[in-house]
Enzyme design. Structure first.
Site, short mmCIF file in Angstrom:
data_model
loop_
_atom_site.label_atom_id
_atom_site.label_comp_id
_atom_site.label_asym_id
_atom_site.label_seq_id
_atom_site.Cartn_x
_atom_site.Cartn_y
_atom_site.Cartn_z
N ASP A 67 0.03 88.45 64.42
CA ASP A 67 -1.13 88.02 63.95
C ASP A 67 -2.22 88.75 64.70
O ASP A 67 -2.21 89.40 65.93
CB ASP A 67 -1.41 86.67 64.23
CG ASP A 67 -0.83 85.80 65.37
OD1 ASP A 67 -0.78 86.64 66.35
OD2 ASP A 67 -0.72 84.62 65.55
N ASN A 136 -0.07 72.10 67.35
CA ASN A 136 -0.11 71.51 66.08
C ASN A 136 1.33 71.95 64.96
O ASN A 136 1.38 71.70 63.87
CB ASN A 136 -1.14 71.58 65.19
CG ASN A 136 -1.56 72.97 64.77
OD1 ASN A 136 -0.79 73.99 65.25
ND2 ASN A 136 -2.51 73.37 64.15
N HIS A 138 2.00 74.99 64.49
CA HIS A 138 1.72 76.31 63.81
C HIS A 138 2.63 77.48 64.35
O HIS A 138 3.06 77.45 65.71
CB HIS A 138 0.34 76.50 63.76
CG HIS A 138 -0.17 77.33 64.86
ND1 HIS A 138 -1.61 77.14 65.22
CD2 HIS A 138 0.19 78.27 65.81
CE1 HIS A 138 -1.86 77.54 66.48
NE2 HIS A 138 -0.93 78.42 66.77
N GLU A 143 -0.75 77.80 59.78
CA GLU A 143 -1.26 76.20 59.96
C GLU A 143 -0.69 75.23 59.29
O GLU A 143 -0.16 75.36 58.14
CB GLU A 143 -2.89 76.21 59.96
CG GLU A 143 -3.45 77.37 60.84
CD GLU A 143 -3.67 76.81 62.36
OE1 GLU A 143 -2.99 75.90 62.67
OE2 GLU A 143 -4.73 77.15 63.02
#
Ligand code: GLP
Length: 241
Positions: A67, A136, A138, A143
């Site tokens: 990314d 979280n 991801h 996400e």
């Protein structure tokens, strides 16, 4: 899924680097999927040590990063381009032309995303994909949401990720709101996946993942439970909380 619990971060880093070295010995022109963030820094250090002390040869290796932020300059110290050079590429004998990172400043981002997936295919697919995990759940920048992208895409970062990642920036306003990320499908196509997690911050998400009984787009990392060759390497803090 194979689970490896190491005593500490050093052990985790060494173990991950050992696995990559083994794969490189088996296939010198390995296609390696790479992650950024604080988690893999120790693994990169070990691989650099293998290169310097044992001559581990990266000259035929190709890398694809997961990314990059959108709208950030490659020379910005918070860009993943900068990180990769600084933390890893400048210290090994990899050919710069064999290192691929999504370009968050591409003139046509949609087109760039499609080309990125095509390029991965053209190079024969990813042999080993290294992943960290967000607090979280991801992976890369996929996400938690009602649906997840299959291919490389532009995504909006969640407020929680912006907050967590703001520790690297001067202020929270400087954290980009969008990123390009390999999609869940791009990641799942890798032949082997190594997911690394260390420290207490990751213990809740690791506990959830290791239950291993459900997959959900609300916990993107859970999709990895469907992968035929997933190795999760954690330290005791991430494992025990
Ligand atoms: C970042 C990256 C991910 C990384 C994750 C965890 O936002 N996009 O690729 O795995 O968050 O980061 P860290 O290793 O610093 O905890």
């Amino acid at each position: 899924m194979k689970l490896i619990v190491e005593k500490d971060y050093q052990g985790l880093s060494k173990r991950a680097a050992d696995i990559i070295r083994e794969e490189m010995n088996r296939k010198p022109d390995l296609v390696l999927g790479l992650a950024t963030g604080s988690t893999p820094v120790g693994m990169y250090k070990e691989l650099i040590r293998f290169h310097k002390e044992e001559g581990l040869d990266f000259s035929k290796v190709t890398t694809f990063n997961l990314d990059e932020y959108v709208g950030i300059d490659k020379g910005n110290p918070n860009s993943y381009h900068y990180y990769m050079k600084d933390v890893f590429f400048d210290h090994i004998n990899i050919k710069p032309e064999n290192t691929y990172i999504p370009d968050g400043n591409a003139p046509d981002l949609e087109k760039h995303c499609k080309e990125y997936d095509r390029l991965i295919e053209e190079k024969g697919g990813i042999d080993v994909q290294v992943l960290g995990i967000g607090e979280n759940g991801h992976i890369a920048f996929n996400e938690p949401d009602d649906e997840l992208n299959v291919g490389t895409s532009i995504v909006k970062l969640t407020q929680s990720t912006i907050e967590v990642n703001s520790r690297f920036f001067d202020s929270i306003e400087d954290v980009p709101k969008f990123a390009i990320t390999m999609g869940i499908g791009s990641i799942m196509k890798a032949r082997k996946i190594l997911l690394l997690a260390n420290g207490i911050r990751k213990s809740n998400v690791i506990k959830e993942l290791l239950k291993g009984d459900k997959i959900s787009t609300r916990l993107p990392a859970s999709i990895l439970l469907l992968h035929p060759d997933l190795t999760v390497i954690v330290d005791e803090e991430a494992y025990n909380g």
